[in-house]
Design an enzyme around this catalytic site. Structure first.
Site, short mmCIF file in Angstrom:
data_model
loop_
_atom_site.label_atom_id
_atom_site.label_comp_id
_atom_site.label_asym_id
_atom_site.label_seq_id
_atom_site.Cartn_x
_atom_site.Cartn_y
_atom_site.Cartn_z
N ASP A 166 1.02 -1.15 0.04
CA ASP A 166 0.15 0.06 -0.10
C ASP A 166 0.89 1.07 0.01
O ASP A 166 2.12 1.24 0.15
CB ASP A 166 -0.85 -0.01 1.31
CG ASP A 166 -1.93 1.05 1.11
OD1 ASP A 166 -2.27 1.78 -0.12
OD2 ASP A 166 -2.96 1.13 2.04
N ASP A 215 -0.34 -3.98 7.08
CA ASP A 215 -0.72 -3.74 8.64
C ASP A 215 -1.99 -3.58 9.02
O ASP A 215 -2.52 -3.58 10.24
CB ASP A 215 -0.05 -2.41 8.80
CG ASP A 215 -0.38 -1.31 8.21
OD1 ASP A 215 -1.51 -1.26 7.39
OD2 ASP A 215 -0.04 -0.22 8.48
N ASP A 268 -5.71 -6.88 5.06
CA ASP A 268 -4.44 -7.49 4.70
C ASP A 268 -3.96 -9.26 4.64
O ASP A 268 -3.40 -9.51 4.35
CB ASP A 268 -3.34 -6.36 4.79
CG ASP A 268 -3.33 -5.29 4.38
OD1 ASP A 268 -3.55 -4.84 3.23
OD2 ASP A 268 -2.97 -4.14 5.06
N ASN A 308 35.64 -37.61 -2.00
CA ASN A 308 36.17 -38.47 -1.06
C ASN A 308 35.61 -39.80 -1.13
O ASN A 308 36.42 -40.79 -1.33
CB ASN A 308 35.90 -37.89 0.27
CG ASN A 308 36.99 -36.59 0.57
OD1 ASN A 308 37.96 -36.45 -0.01
ND2 ASN A 308 36.57 -36.03 1.92
N ASN A 339 36.96 -35.33 8.44
CA ASN A 339 35.61 -34.65 8.61
C ASN A 339 35.54 -33.47 9.65
O ASN A 339 34.90 -32.27 9.33
CB ASN A 339 34.49 -35.62 8.94
CG ASN A 339 34.28 -36.47 7.53
OD1 ASN A 339 34.55 -36.09 6.51
ND2 ASN A 339 33.64 -37.83 7.82
N ASP A 382 35.51 -29.34 8.44
CA ASP A 382 34.44 -28.69 8.86
C ASP A 382 34.84 -27.35 9.39
O ASP A 382 33.68 -26.41 9.57
CB ASP A 382 33.45 -29.62 9.61
CG ASP A 382 32.49 -30.37 8.89
OD1 ASP A 382 32.40 -30.28 7.62
OD2 ASP A 382 32.12 -31.51 9.58
#
Length: 519
Positions: free
Chosen positions: A7, A268, A272, A336, A361, A365
């Site tokens: 709006d 709002d 709506d 891998n 791993n 990571d």
């Protein structure tokens, strides 16, 4: 998000509605119209709204001689609000609302000197006056009254045969920075569309003032006469929707989605809620009614498009960094797995022990965990992107195979050049695997050459720390429990060559990949 519907009030305008004028049917200032407007606004008890607040604060009247008897609240079908008031001489019905809806319930009009004339005789002049104000971006409501005798109550049916008294004219200035903000949204690939209940002239003026109006405007009446298929074909070219009813807002949202857009909607009010539900991204504000906030996906603390721009940018950074992690994890794991499976076919021992795989791993990571705060290249923010499994699969296969090729080169160097034993082989592949996987993060994180895209400090520090720790592990007391042995210096030199070759090959593969695979 590719389209954001909003709006105009409070989003494109200041949201500080002010009563600019109360005028008779000729457009001249009228104390009577101002008083009757104050009676209507002061005695209504519906939901709080800026229109009534503007009327109440425009002038302070002594309303002690008047008493409220009944009320018919505003609704989005009638677009009128009526209050029955006991005056010192009679009971008076005072109604205000959208001008067209007000004229529909009036049969006469009152001139400046109090003379009543047939509405038909002045209708064109009334509409012309309204058009002049609306063309300036001013919102115009009509005001009417009706003598009710001694009646103590009223219904909607009493809104008939009324006398049109004049106009209530409101202004709500456009925000000074809204044009710049809309430009920023456009640069991010987000189109703004105005969806408002205000009349077409006001909406067209605002659209033109902020650079949206291209001459294409649809009204609620146009939508009623248009099929869903026709709306889908038109919705891309229309940036201003005016005189729209609440259910039509949802229809516009659905049409945009069918046209292939990811749609955001900002609202709002109670009216709506359905549109907020229908949108891909429902946005409301802290000051909104509870229904709207509950229907929204995001609630902003301020009603400001600038905040939305920042939200779009931050969302795309998050999405880009998420994709980085997915690209790295899938390609590294695939590589891998391919390397491990291939090595197991010709080696008489396990290429890596389970604890060494887990440590691999864990270490790889660490840099990837810092991706959430990594810097993002501007080209990854400048337009909206969607989740694309096919693209991720192609990325995984391409870079996973590049990773495996250098794993097999490492196998060859260890077995054929250095005649490595079981523990040396495992140590050598562990070191190569962790270092190459950590360093390649710096390559894969950007579409640019990695030297032209600066990573975040956290990512760079984590990568260097993991590389250093991996090189040191075979020479620490932990090597025994982990199954490692010290590596000869010549292998470390060969390892450096392998990693450099891997980085160069990944850069070449990246350039070719992004040239042929679009995302």
């Amino acid at each position: 998000m590719t389209v954001f519907c909003s709006d105009k009030t409070g989003t494109l305008t200041e949201g500080l509605v002010r009563l600019k004028a109360a005028c008779d049917i000729a457009g001249n200032p009228s104390e009577r119209v101002l008083l009757y407007g104050a009676l209507n606004a002061s005695f209504e008890t519906g939901f709080h709204n800026p229109i009534d607040e503007a009327i109440r604060t425009a002038r302070s009247f002594d309303l002690s001689p008047y008493r409220k008897l009944d009320e018919e609240p505003y609704d989005f079908v009638r677009k009128r609000l009526s209050v029955l008031v006991a005056t010192p001489t009679t009971h008076l019905l005072v109604t205000k609302g959208a001008l067209a809806n007000m004229l529909a319930v009036c049969s006469t009009a009152e001139t400046a000197d109090g003379t009543l004339v047939e509405l038909a005789a002045v209708r064109d002049a009334i509409l012309l006056q309204m058009a002049q104000w609306s063309g300036q971006g001013l919102r115009v409501l009509g005001l009417a009254s009706r003598e009710m005798g001694a009646r103590e109550g009223m219904t909607k049916d009493d809104e008939a045969d009324m006398t049109f008294l004049g106009f209530l004219v409101f202004e709500d200035p456009i925000k000074t920075d809204v044009v710049e903000t809309i430009g920023r949204l456009k640069s991010l690939g987000v189109t703004l569309k105005i969806v408002t209940g205000d009349n077409r002239l006001v909406a067209a003026h605002v659209g033109q003032a902020i650079g949206l109006s291209n001459g294409n405007l649809l009204t609620g009446e146009d939508l009623r006469q248009m099929s869903d298929e026709a709306l889908v074909s038109r919705v891309n070219d229309v940036h201003v929707f005016a005189e729209v009813e609440p259910n039509q807002k949802e229809r516009i949202i659905l049409a945009l989605k069918k046209a292939g857009h990811v749609v955001g909607y900002g609202g709002d009010g109670i009216n709506d809620a359905s549109a907020l539900h229908a949108a891909d991204v429902g946005v409301s504000v802290e000051s909104a009614v509870d229904v709207a906030k509950e229907a929204a996906d995001i609630v902003l603390l301020e009603k400001d498009l600038g905040i939305l721009v920042e939200g779009v940018q931050e969302g795309r950074r998050t999405f880009a960094n998420t994709l980085k992690y997915v690209f790295m994890a899938t390609s590294a794991n695939f590589g891998n797995m391919f390397s491990m499976a291939g090595a197991s076919l010709f080696l008489p021992f396990l290429p890596l022990l389970p604890k060494q795989i887990l440590l691999t791993n864990l270490l790889t990571d660490v840099p990837e965990m810092t991706i959430a705060g990594d810097r993002v290249d501007e080209e990854l923010i400048d337009r909206p992107r969607r989740w694309n499994i096919a693209f991720i699969r192609k990325f995984m296969l391409t870079f996973g195979l590049v990773s495996s090729i250098f794993d097999y080169i490492t196998f060859g160097v260890l077995l054929l050049v250095f005649q490595a034993g079981v523990e040396e082989f495992r140590t050598g592949w562990f070191v190569e695997s962790v270092i190459s996987a950590s360093v390649i993060v710096l390559v894969v994180r950007t579409r640019r050459p990695f030297t032209r895209s600066r990573p975040s400090r956290g990512l760079l520090v984590a990568t260097l720390a993991v590389v250093g720790l991996t090189l040191l592990l075979p020479y620490t007391p932990l090597r025994g429990p982990l199954g490692f042995v010290p590596l000869p210096p010549l292998f470390l030199a060969a390892l450096l060559c392998i990693v450099v070759g891997y980085v160069v090959a990944a850069e070449v593969a990246k350039k070719v990949f992004y040239r042929h695979v679009l995302y």
